[in-house]
Design a protein around this motif. Structure first.
Motif, PDB file in Angstrom:
ATOM      1  N   ALA A 268       0.831  -1.204   0.000  1.00 19.52           N
ATOM      2  CA  ALA A 268       0.000   0.000   0.000  1.00 19.52           C
ATOM      3  C   ALA A 268       0.865   1.255   0.000  1.00 19.52           C
ATOM      4  O   ALA A 268       0.571   2.233  -0.709  1.00 19.52           O
ATOM      5  CB  ALA A 268      -0.926  -0.009   1.218  1.00 19.52           C
ATOM      6  N   GLU A 269       1.928   1.238   0.788  1.00 16.89           N
ATOM      7  CA  GLU A 269       2.828   2.392   0.811  1.00 16.89           C
ATOM      8  C   GLU A 269       3.494   2.589  -0.547  1.00 16.89           C
ATOM      9  O   GLU A 269       3.611   3.719  -1.040  1.00 16.89           O
ATOM     10  CB  GLU A 269       3.896   2.214   1.895  1.00 16.89           C
ATOM     11  N   ARG A 270       3.922   1.519  -1.156  1.00 14.08           N
ATOM     12  CA  ARG A 270       4.559   1.627  -2.482  1.00 14.08           C
ATOM     13  C   ARG A 270       3.583   2.168  -3.514  1.00 14.08           C
ATOM     14  O   ARG A 270       3.946   3.016  -4.347  1.00 14.08           O
ATOM     15  CB  ARG A 270       5.088   0.262  -2.910  1.00 14.08           C
ATOM     16  N   ALA A 271       2.340   1.690  -3.479  1.00 12.99           N
ATOM     17  CA  ALA A 271       1.340   2.185  -4.428  1.00 12.99           C
ATOM     18  C   ALA A 271       1.131   3.685  -4.264  1.00 12.99           C
ATOM     19  O   ALA A 271       1.060   4.433  -5.255  1.00 12.99           O
ATOM     20  CB  ALA A 271       0.026   1.433  -4.232  1.00 12.99           C
ATOM     21  N   ALA A 272       1.044   4.146  -3.020  1.00 14.32           N
ATOM     22  CA  ALA A 272       0.862   5.580  -2.773  1.00 14.32           C
ATOM     23  C   ALA A 272       2.050   6.376  -3.287  1.00 14.32           C
ATOM     24  O   ALA A 272       1.890   7.463  -3.876  1.00 14.32           O
ATOM     25  CB  ALA A 272       0.655   5.828  -1.280  1.00 14.32           C
ATOM     26  N   LEU A 273       3.242   5.850  -3.075  1.00 18.91           N
ATOM     27  CA  LEU A 273       4.454   6.515  -3.539  1.00 18.91           C
ATOM     28  C   LEU A 273       4.432   6.674  -5.054  1.00 18.91           C
ATOM     29  O   LEU A 273       4.889   7.691  -5.603  1.00 18.91           O
ATOM     30  CB  LEU A 273       5.672   5.687  -3.102  1.00 18.91           C
ATOM     31  N   LEU A 274       3.855   5.683  -5.737  1.00 20.08           N
ATOM     32  CA  LEU A 274       3.804   5.720  -7.200  1.00 20.08           C
ATOM     33  C   LEU A 274       2.569   6.442  -7.734  1.00 20.08           C
ATOM     34  O   LEU A 274       2.361   6.506  -8.950  1.00 20.08           O
ATOM     35  CB  LEU A 274       3.847   4.289  -7.741  1.00 20.08           C
ATOM     36  N   GLY A 275       1.742   6.952  -6.807  1.00 17.05           N
ATOM     37  CA  GLY A 275       0.614   7.770  -7.236  1.00 17.05           C
ATOM     38  C   GLY A 275      -0.707   7.041  -7.367  1.00 17.05           C
ATOM     39  O   GLY A 275      -1.616   7.542  -8.047  1.00 17.05           O
ATOM     40  N   TYR A 276      -0.857   5.897  -6.709  1.00 21.69           N
ATOM     41  CA  TYR A 276      -2.093   5.112  -6.806  1.00 21.69           C
ATOM     42  C   TYR A 276      -2.793   5.059  -5.451  1.00 21.69           C
ATOM     43  O   TYR A 276      -2.149   5.161  -4.401  1.00 21.69           O
ATOM     44  CB  TYR A 276      -1.783   3.689  -7.283  1.00 21.69           C
ATOM     45  N   SER A 277      -4.101   4.861  -5.484  1.00 18.94           N
ATOM     46  CA  SER A 277      -4.885   4.824  -4.251  1.00 18.94           C
ATOM     47  C   SER A 277      -4.570   3.599  -3.415  1.00 18.94           C
ATOM     48  O   SER A 277      -4.659   3.637  -2.186  1.00 18.94           O
ATOM     49  CB  SER A 277      -6.373   4.865  -4.573  1.00 18.94           C
ATOM     50  N   ASP A 278      -4.215   2.497  -4.061  1.00 17.78           N
ATOM     51  CA  ASP A 278      -3.927   1.252  -3.361  1.00 17.78           C
ATOM     52  C   ASP A 278      -3.221   0.301  -4.322  1.00 17.78           C
ATOM     53  O   ASP A 278      -3.100   0.580  -5.525  1.00 17.78           O
ATOM     54  CB  ASP A 278      -5.198   0.614  -2.804  1.00 17.78           C
ATOM     55  N   HIS A 279      -2.774  -0.826  -3.791  1.00 14.68           N
ATOM     56  CA  HIS A 279      -2.013  -1.770  -4.607  1.00 14.68           C
ATOM     57  C   HIS A 279      -2.864  -2.365  -5.725  1.00 14.68           C
ATOM     58  O   HIS A 279      -2.363  -2.601  -6.832  1.00 14.68           O
ATOM     59  CB  HIS A 279      -1.453  -2.888  -3.723  1.00 14.68           C
ATOM     60  N   ALA A 280      -4.146  -2.622  -5.461  1.00 16.98           N
ATOM     61  CA  ALA A 280      -5.009  -3.185  -6.497  1.00 16.98           C
ATOM     62  C   ALA A 280      -5.109  -2.241  -7.693  1.00 16.98           C
ATOM     63  O   ALA A 280      -5.070  -2.679  -8.851  1.00 16.98           O
ATOM     64  CB  ALA A 280      -6.391  -3.486  -5.928  1.00 16.98           C
ATOM     65  N   ALA A 281      -5.257  -0.951  -7.426  1.00 17.57           N
ATOM     66  CA  ALA A 281      -5.341   0.022  -8.518  1.00 17.57           C
ATOM     67  C   ALA A 281      -4.054   0.026  -9.338  1.00 17.57           C
ATOM     68  O   ALA A 281      -4.085   0.132 -10.578  1.00 17.57           O
ATOM     69  CB  ALA A 281      -5.616   1.412  -7.954  1.00 17.57           C
ATOM     70  N   TYR A 282      -2.917  -0.088  -8.643  1.00 19.48           N
ATOM     71  CA  TYR A 282      -1.628  -0.150  -9.336  1.00 19.48           C
ATOM     72  C   TYR A 282      -1.536  -1.388 -10.227  1.00 19.48           C
ATOM     73  O   TYR A 282      -1.130  -1.314 -11.382  1.00 19.48           O
ATOM     74  CB  TYR A 282      -0.498  -0.155  -8.303  1.00 19.48           C
ATOM     75  N   VAL A 283      -1.959  -2.531  -9.693  1.00 20.79           N
ATOM     76  CA  VAL A 283      -1.834  -3.787 -10.426  1.00 20.79           C
ATOM     77  C   VAL A 283      -2.734  -3.808 -11.652  1.00 20.79           C
ATOM     78  O   VAL A 283      -2.288  -4.096 -12.764  1.00 20.79           O
ATOM     79  CB  VAL A 283      -2.149  -4.987  -9.507  1.00 20.79           C
TER      80      VAL A 283
END
Length: 680
Positions: A268-283
């Motif tokens: 979750a922290e990584r997703a936020a760092l990359l500009g996403y609301s959560d890991h699922a949104a990133y994936v």
């Protein structure tokens, strides 16, 4: 060092790794030299004089890291298939180093500038379609890896990636140890009542091997509902078996439960760092689904009818219990047992009585290989002169319809304590015309090994798994791409299960089933009326299977929809219960197919926020099966079309665009709903 078997390309057929020469001590030196070589190759790219070109930048990246690729493909298959204390230690050491190595390339500012510059003038480069897609995919890979972050953000990203890599390795190691340790030891023979004679012998041999001579040991598979629950007549033993299964990783030390919470927080922290609301949104942004809404809309269509089906099935099972005077409540450890008895009564099908018709060798040669020949024209020859990584691994050469060599298929079929649970396909050598390599693929299954001298008799589910995993193997074997980036199964996670699920259709195709379903002792074909009853019975329990799967999917989704900071202090078991309740799948008698603490797909594999992929892919699969069955063209012609348009393309084309071109329209969900009994 000079004799390290990874330092040079193998001289064996199809560059099969020289397993006879590989020792545990070869891995770490090969990893270290492989990483150093690739970093030097990348430095050569960025130090090049003159303007960046596709050849001196993107294609050069594709040519880099060949030693690292050779050792990685072999090591990570062996680490899952035949682990030792030494390989576990190597994996623990090398996983964070590999994550850091990948970051050092993808966060290389000068390298990204070259790729970005090429992307900005891509229309001027005269690239063909595969080259254009490779450039686009590389650029996206850099961006999603954090190439646009500032130095401080990139430093934190490197820390997150390294910790996640270490945690995934530890989760896998813990899960294997927990699963082995949870084997149920029984000291009275009547406690294994209900098992076939061969299974009783195997349980005694298993106990002796585990240091419990004179007892019986039932080892666990990496799922919640252990298959043996369908057979054991002693309800107390079934309850103990289910408790052992569900408790893995939550018990005294709780290590994996705590590790899962930590990993969810890091993602979750990584997703936020990359500009996403959560890991699922990133994936899902980089999958065929594209958005979390698309996934959630599909799941919302499936949950209510699946739960309704499961509740109806529960009523039938409870009625069967009451009919024999058992007034107890239907519990999770009862479901499979009573399901088998209701199935036998309604369809006159005894699952154990089917096993003699599904002997491994016949299913493999006269079923799996036969179907591949009928559909795609390929043939197989076992190569006893070639060695795998374990004595039980078998090597087969695969020939195309014109007789030319296509690649090698390795089969590792039996369970053992050193192998993780489940079934999977790996690539040992990837196909690439750029590198001049042809495919070498391996299927790993966990079929219970029979006593010495006895044939391996499969369940119908084992047969399905064999066909399924071979579908992945065909995806790798039929690859026909230029660049390694796109080879074989290098497609989005929610597309990769599509070819393997399609391959399951051939197991029940009349001409295929008749060819392999023959009694192990008499050679007689399975009677037609038994075939009909078996196939009809196969639809029984669809509500249970769908809810079991959806519960695991929604659990995965809940962990990876957490925003940054939300996982702090979370209790894994309480979170699980809430997630299942919110998802509408909190049925006490149907635990998720995987609970958090042994959900290796998402915490030690590549399926984080991606377990939905199986049913997403099944939409494509069910749609494709209707096309195969419509008799509009001969099966061989259809097989060639499916191979040419989809199986051979790997990731070199947009997968949904390829499907739409092949099918003539976008996929539709109705065939899946019909198959799973979800139309009412």
């Amino acid at each position: 060092m000079s004799r390290n078997p990874f330092f040079e390309r193998s001289v064996l057929p199809y560059e099969l790794p020289v397993f006879a020469e590989i020792a545990d001590g070869d891995y770490l030196p090969a990893f270290e030299r492989g990483m150093a070589e690739q970093l030097a190759e990348v430095a050569g790219i960025t130090a090049g004089e003159g303007e960046a070109t596709f050849a001196n930048t993107v294609e050069a990246l594709e040519l880099s890291g060949q030693l690292l690729g050779r050792v990685s493909r072999v090591f990570f298959n062996v680490a899952s298939s035949d682990s030792t204390e030494r390989t576990e230690a190597i994996e623990a050491e090398v996983s964070p180093r590999l994550a850091a190595h990948e970051d050092s390339i993808l966060l290389d500012g000068e390298l990204f500038r070259r790729v970005e510059g090429l992307y900005e003038r891509r229309g001027e480069l005269g690239l063909d379609a595969e080259q254009m897609r490779l450039l686009e995919r590389y650029r996206l890979r850099f961006v999603r890896a954090g190439a646009r972050l500032d130095a401080g953000q990139q430093a934190r990203l490197r820390e997150l990636n390294a910790e996640l890599a270490s945690a995934a390795t530890l989760f896998k190691k813990n899960n294997l140890a927990n699963t082995n340790a949870a084997a149920l030891i029984l000291d009275q023979e009547e406690q294994v009542a209900g098992l076939a004679d061969a299974a009783v012998v195997a349980a005694a041999e298993n106990a002796a091997a585990l240091g419990h001579a004179g007892a019986w040991a039932l080892s666990l598979q990496n799922v919640s509902n252990q298959p043996v629950l369908a057979e054991l007549t002693d309800r107390a033993v079934r309850e103990r078996m289910m408790a052992a299964s569900l408790g893995r990783g939550f018990a005294e030390d709780g290590a994996n439960a705590e590790l899962a919470v930590r990993m969810a927080a890091l993602r979750a922290e990584r997703a936020a760092l990359l500009g996403y609301s959560d890991h699922a949104a990133y994936v899902v942004e980089d999958q065929t689904a594209k958005t979390v809404n698309a996934v959630e809309e599909m799941l919302a269509q499936l949950v209510p009818p699946a739960v309704a089906n499961a509740e109806r099935e529960a009523g039938e099972l409870a009625a069967a219990m009451r009919a024999v005077g058992d007034q107890g409540e239907l519990r999770s450890w009862d479901w499979q047992f009573w399901s088998e008895r209701v199935r036998a009564e309604q369809f006159s099908v005894d699952t154990e009585a089917l096993r003699p018709y599904f002997e491994l060798e016949r299913v493999l040669w006269d079923g799996v290989f036969f179907a591949a020949g009928e559909v795609y024209g390929v043939t197989f020859q076992e190569r006893t002169d070639l060695r795998g990584y374990h004595p039980e691994v078998r090597v087969f050469e695969v020939f195309d319809a014109d007789g030319s060599g296509l690649g090698l298929f390795l089969g590792d079929f039996f369970a053992r304590p050193s192998k993780r649970g489940g079934a999977w396909m790996n690539s040992l050598v990837g196909q690439s015309t750029l590198l001049g390599t042809r495919p070498v693929v391996v299927n790993n299954l966990n079929i219970v090994k029979p006593p010495e001298g006895e044939p391996a008799l499969l369940t119908w589910d084992n047969v399905r798994t064999l066909f399924h995993e071979f579908g992945h193997a065909l995806h790798g074997l039929f690859s026909n791409v230029r660049y390694p980036f796109f080879s074989g199964t290098a497609v989005p996670r929610d597309f990769v299960e599509f070819p393997s699920q399609v391959n399951e259709m051939w197991m029940a195709r009349p001409e295929v089933l008749a060819n392999y379903a023959k009694h192990v002792d008499t050679g007689e074909s399975m009677p037609a009326e038994l075939v009909d009853r078996m196939l009809e019975a196969g639809q029984f329990g669809e509500g249970f299977r769908t809810v079991e799967y959806l519960a695991a999917t929604l659990l995965d989704w809940a962990w990876h929809r957490l925003p940054a900071g939300a996982a702090a202090g979370v209790d894994a078991e309480a979170f699980e219960a809430e997630a299942l309740s919110k998802g509408g799948v909190a049925l006490a008698a149907i635990p998720p197919r995987y609970r958090t603490a042994y959900f290796s797909h998402i915490f030690a594999g590549g399926y984080a926020a991606g377990y939905y992929s199986y049913i997403w892919s099944e939409v494509l699969d069910a749609d494709t099966v209707t096309w195969f069955e419509d008799d509009s063209a001969p099966i061989r012609d259809k097989g060639e079309s499916f191979r040419r348009e989809l199986l051979s393309r790997g990731g070199s084309v947009d997968p949904l665009a390829a499907f739409e071109s092949f099918r003539g329209r976008p996929p539709i969900i109705e065939p899946l709903l019909t198959r799973r009994g979800l139309t009412a």
